[in-house]
Enzyme design. Structure first.
Site, PDB file in Angstrom:
ATOM      1  N   GLU A 531       0.795  -1.230   0.000  1.00 17.65           N
ATOM      2  CA  GLU A 531       0.000   0.000   0.000  1.00 17.65           C
ATOM      3  C   GLU A 531       0.829   1.284   0.000  1.00 17.65           C
ATOM      4  O   GLU A 531       0.466   2.260  -0.661  1.00 17.65           O
ATOM      5  CB  GLU A 531      -0.951   0.006   1.201  1.00 17.65           C
ATOM      6  CG  GLU A 531      -2.168  -0.894   1.053  1.00 17.65           C
ATOM      7  CD  GLU A 531      -1.890  -2.362   1.339  1.00 17.65           C
ATOM      8  OE1 GLU A 531      -2.780  -3.195   1.131  1.00 17.65           O
ATOM      9  OE2 GLU A 531      -0.754  -2.671   1.782  1.00 17.65           O
ATOM     10  N   GLN A 553      -7.328  -1.338  -1.342  1.00 17.40           N
ATOM     11  CA  GLN A 553      -8.452  -2.249  -1.492  1.00 17.40           C
ATOM     12  C   GLN A 553      -9.483  -2.122  -0.369  1.00 17.40           C
ATOM     13  O   GLN A 553     -10.683  -2.124  -0.616  1.00 17.40           O
ATOM     14  CB  GLN A 553      -7.938  -3.682  -1.582  1.00 17.40           C
ATOM     15  CG  GLN A 553      -8.980  -4.665  -2.051  1.00 17.40           C
ATOM     16  CD  GLN A 553      -8.362  -5.996  -2.415  1.00 17.40           C
ATOM     17  OE1 GLN A 553      -8.286  -6.904  -1.602  1.00 17.40           O
ATOM     18  NE2 GLN A 553      -7.896  -6.121  -3.656  1.00 17.40           N
ATOM     19  N   TYR A 557      -6.656  -1.058   5.483  1.00 18.81           N
ATOM     20  CA  TYR A 557      -5.250  -1.150   5.091  1.00 18.81           C
ATOM     21  C   TYR A 557      -4.670   0.172   4.619  1.00 18.81           C
ATOM     22  O   TYR A 557      -3.520   0.233   4.182  1.00 18.81           O
ATOM     23  CB  TYR A 557      -5.088  -2.247   4.029  1.00 18.81           C
ATOM     24  CG  TYR A 557      -5.621  -3.570   4.543  1.00 18.81           C
ATOM     25  CD1 TYR A 557      -5.023  -4.178   5.646  1.00 18.81           C
ATOM     26  CD2 TYR A 557      -6.738  -4.159   3.978  1.00 18.81           C
ATOM     27  CE1 TYR A 557      -5.529  -5.367   6.160  1.00 18.81           C
ATOM     28  CE2 TYR A 557      -7.244  -5.349   4.492  1.00 18.81           C
ATOM     29  CZ  TYR A 557      -6.641  -5.942   5.574  1.00 18.81           C
ATOM     30  OH  TYR A 557      -7.135  -7.109   6.099  1.00 18.81           O
ATOM     31  N   HIS A 598     -12.242  -5.700   7.926  1.00 20.50           N
ATOM     32  CA  HIS A 598     -12.965  -5.416   6.689  1.00 20.50           C
ATOM     33  C   HIS A 598     -14.233  -4.612   6.967  1.00 20.50           C
ATOM     34  O   HIS A 598     -15.211  -4.696   6.242  1.00 20.50           O
ATOM     35  CB  HIS A 598     -13.319  -6.727   5.963  1.00 20.50           C
ATOM     36  CG  HIS A 598     -12.124  -7.436   5.427  1.00 20.50           C
ATOM     37  ND1 HIS A 598     -11.320  -8.234   6.194  1.00 20.50           N
ATOM     38  CD2 HIS A 598     -11.560  -7.446   4.188  1.00 20.50           C
ATOM     39  CE1 HIS A 598     -10.325  -8.724   5.466  1.00 20.50           C
ATOM     40  NE2 HIS A 598     -10.457  -8.255   4.252  1.00 20.50           N
TER      41      HIS A 598
END
Length: 800
Positions: A531, A553, A557, A598
């Site tokens: 990243e 994504q 992150y 997530h």
């Protein structure tokens, strides 16, 4: 003037031409060393605040400067003063102006006094914020202090050269930024900083991407006080990297080793290596060994505390200035008398640069002192029996006794004088006006240019509402985005997108599905899981006239990429005072889904880390498309956080999908009401709607729901307080932790907008729990605001 490259193998120099070149180099080496010595003294005597210098690195940087061509770019390190002088990207007077923190942009063009000394950069924009022709001379991107932070930017700058060389649509129309990708990026770094993860990530990515990146590692054996053996495996960064060394079958990176005191070896090795980088786009590492650091790390301490007597003696013997002088004498290029004269002239040049810079720095401050003195004395004379003229005259005496005054001293003197003039008729009017002038002037000097002031500012983009045909198709959210990106790539050749799983499969949520096949793998590119250097790719491309969309994504992150965003992108326009810009777009997705990593919504952290970048939080994908249009019409960076659970929700497709814009900083009332104002954004708005429909509306509670749409900027026209005037109740709701973005919104409305004046009951915040969201549906329900929680709080407010 920049030092010219030495002759190529097919050219021959006369001895006199050769001698002149060598002596010019030696003069620059001596002058730069003298600048370092003077600079340290200026700090220790109090004229400057802090000093960090390039002593010991002079000879290697002279050799590197010979390889620069117009259009080449430096992404560097705070010890590169000789490189800057030798390429003509800076000079010694500018060097001292920065040491003193001169706020005049002409005298200190790198940052107008905003960065400590040793932090360089050339001006890529004119006074209107328009791009200059970057191909007219060598350029330097703007430095940052965090060690290895320059690595990811360097990767992106070099990646832009690759794009310019290999992308057909860029062959015309971008001549200000590239000569068909022939530019080399010179990245410099101290050996100890190669221990940072950003170094390894960037080197690995450079080898994979095959970009024209030349990395110069200045190795003086220490990282501040810590010896190299505690920093680097095998006690050698080039040995540690040997597994990445280039071979024809597997690719990789060319690695060169050279001694920092070896003039001939440095010149020969650098010229051979840089020529290969320029021709082949194979990256290279130049490990410059056996360098010294004669004054230690900085003015904060002495290297005698941690270097042995033997090491200190070795550094004296192998000092690059001494070794170059020895080279000249041994090869009978000049005699001792010639060198003595040259040395005296070089040192005098450095001293003269210091003197001019100091006088220039003091001049405007003394002018303010003189004005303040006259006004305070006039106020003292007009006080009569209403005040204390002696105290005012004492302030004047104290101000004028300062030997090294700064703007703060003038400001404080005027403010102290004003406090003594209160109640005296007319005595302080001119003084008060001058104080207001000083406040405005110092705000411009020290706090301006956080955002673009050009005609392309994101805040100046004209709003174009979405338009819908009567038979507008209804699509999944991801299909709306797919059509938007398809249109954007078809109409704007400067736009590129890259990220994990973005290319072949079209991103994990299908926003780019099928588009790599249509536009090619250079326009829409898969990357490794890295990243920080994904952000770096975007930084470098945006600095060079392209419009990259760098995808992270999942929002969780973003932490890996937050350092370059916070330290580099967010500060760039400010720290260069409008000299460079980076219109990077970061695309990511977050908020509700499943599990700890997530379902992230760390908005408070992001808000406080990226001031200088716009932060967009669209509630659906049509809104996201409008925000992308706005950002692509501007010259500023922005982050768009799409809703993870919104990609398969149905939305109408606007007829003007490629041109409608969402204004930044302008909330939208998505439900009108009269009893309570609910302020939120993103996925939470759907939970709020469920609470209203299920619980509140049946009770007759009328809710006004405001979607803030962007957190940076936040409600620039104070629409929310206008709603609060009507309802007299307000609740802020989001998925961040307690005290996160909800507290930010609360402060903006209650304090900045004066919303407290309109409250009938105490305002509320409803947030997620203090932990991250647990897994599965129950985890989401009990970890984040739910309809029942929202209804209970608002019912309680209505009972008060």
């Amino acid at each position: 003037m920049p030092h010219t490259a030495t002759a190529s193998a097919t050219e021959r120099l006369s001895f006199e031409e050769f001698k002149k070149g060598v002596l010019d180099d030696y003069r620059m080496v001596v002058a730069s060393r003298e600048a370092s010595l003077i600079g340290r003294r200026e700090v220790l005597t109090g004229k400057a605040k802090f000093g960090i210098f390039g002593d010991g690195k002079e000879l290697a940087q002279i050799a590197a400067a010979k390889c620069f061509q117009p259009g080449d770019i430096r992404s560097g390190y705070y010890r590169d003063q000789t490189l800057m002088f030798a390429t003509g990207m800076s000079d010694m007077q500018q060097f001292f102006a920065q040491l003193y923190a001169d706020t005049d942009i002409d005298r200190e063009p790198a940052s107008a006094g905003r960065m400590m000394n040793g932090h360089y950069g050339t001006r890529w924009l004119d006074d209107s914020g328009e791009w200059k022709d970057l191909m007219q001379q060598p350029q330097s991107s703007s430095d940052i202090s965090p060690t290895a932070g320059q690595m990811v930017r360097a990767l992106g700058l070099a990646y832009a050269s690759k794009m310019y060389r290999n992308t057909e649509s860029l062959q015309t129309g971008f001549e200000r930024f590239s000569n068909q990708g022939n530019e080399v990026v010179f990245c410099t770094i101290g050996d100890a900083s190669t221990s940072e993860g950003l170094f390894w990530e960037s080197v690995n990515a450079a080898g994979v991407l095959r970009v024209p990146l030349a990395i110069f590692i200045w190795d003086d054996g220490y990282g501040i006080s810590v010896p190299r053996k505690y920093q680097t495996t095998k006690n050698s960064i080039s040995d540690a990297l040997s597994g990445m060394e280039w071979d024809e079958e597997n690719g990789g990176i060319n690695i060169y080793k050279v001694k920092g005191w070896d003039y001939a070896g440095l010149v020969q090795t650098f010229q051979k290596g840089i020529s290969r980088v320029r021709e082949t786009h194979i990256p290279a590492i130049f490990h410059v060994q056996e360098l010294t650091q004669p004054q230690g790390h900085s003015t904060s301490g002495s290297h005698e505390r941690y270097k042995s007597k033997e090491r200190l003696e070795w550094e004296k013997e192998w000092d690059c200035v001494l070794k170059m002088k020895q080279f000249i004498l041994d090869n009978k290029i000049a005699d001792q008398d010639e060198l003595t004269t040259l040395e005296e002239d070089a040192k005098a040049e450095a001293k003269m640069a210091r003197q001019f810079a100091w006088e220039d720095f003091l001049s405007p401050i003394k002018a303010q002192m003189a004005r303040a003195t006259a006004l305070i004395q006039a106020a003292a004379a007009g006080l009569g029996i209403a005040g204390d003229p002696a105290a005012l005259n004492g302030i004047v005496a104290e101000l004028n006794a300062l030997k090294e005054p700064i703007y703060k001293d003038v400001m404080q003197a005027v403010r102290k004088a004003l406090s003594l003039c209160q109640g005296a008729q007319g005595a302080g009017k001119e003084l008060s006006d001058f104080y207001q002038f000083l406040k405005a002037d110092n705000k411009e000097k020290f706090s301006s240019h956080v955002h673009s002031q050009s005609a392309y500012s994101a805040m100046k983009v004209t709003e174009v509402p979405a338009q819908y045909d009567t038979d507008a198709p209804v699509l999944n959210g991801y299909e709306v985005l797919n059509k938007f990106f398809d249109h954007t790539f078809a109409t704007n050749p400067a736009v590129f997108a890259f990220g994990e799983d973005l290319g072949k499969i079209g991103d994990v949520n299908q926003g780019f599905a099928g588009l790599q096949d249509k536009y090619g793998p250079l326009r829409i590119t898969d990357t490794g899981i890295r990243e920080a250097s994904i952000i770096g790719q975007g930084i470098g491309m945006a600095l060079r006239g392209l419009r990259p969309i760098a995808e992270i994504q999942y929002l969780d992150y973003l932490l890996y990429g937050l350092q370059p965003l916070s330290d580099d992108v967010a500060t760039l326009h400010y720290r260069t005072r409008g000299g460079q810009k980076c219109p990077l777009i970061i695309r990511t997705r977050g908020h509700r889904l499943e599990g700890i990593w997530h379902s992230g919504s760390p908005m408070g952290m992001i808000i406080n880390a990226i001031r200088g970048i716009y932060l967009c939080v669209p509630r659906n994908m049509v809104q996201a498309a409008g925000m992308y249009n706005t950002l692509l019409s501007s010259d500023e960076p922005g982050m768009v956080i799409e809703c993870l659970n919104g990609y398969r929700l149905k939305e109408k497709l606007p007829a003007n999908l490629g041109s409608f814009t969402v204004p930044l900083g302008v909330p939208e009332v998505i439900r009108e009401g009269s009893d309570v104002t609910i302020v939120s954004y993103g996925s939470t708005l759907r939970v709020i709607e469920a609470a209203i429909q299920t619980y509140l509306e049946p009770q007759g509670i009328s809710c006004e729901v405001v979607d803030v749409r962007t957190l940076l900027p936040f409600d620039v026209d104070h629409l929310i307080v206008g709603s609060l005037r009507k309802t007299n109740r307000i609740v802020f709701i989001d998925e961040d932790v307690p005290g996160g973005a909800s507290a930010y919104m609360f402060q903006q409305v209650m304090e900045k907008q004066g919303g407290f004046r309109w409250l009938d009951v105490a305002p509320r915040t409803i947030t997620a729990r203090e932990h991250r969201a647990a897994y599965a549906t129950d985890g989401d329900y009990f970890s984040k605001p739910n309809a029942e929680d929202i209804a209970e709080v608002i019912e309680e407010m209505m009972r008060e």
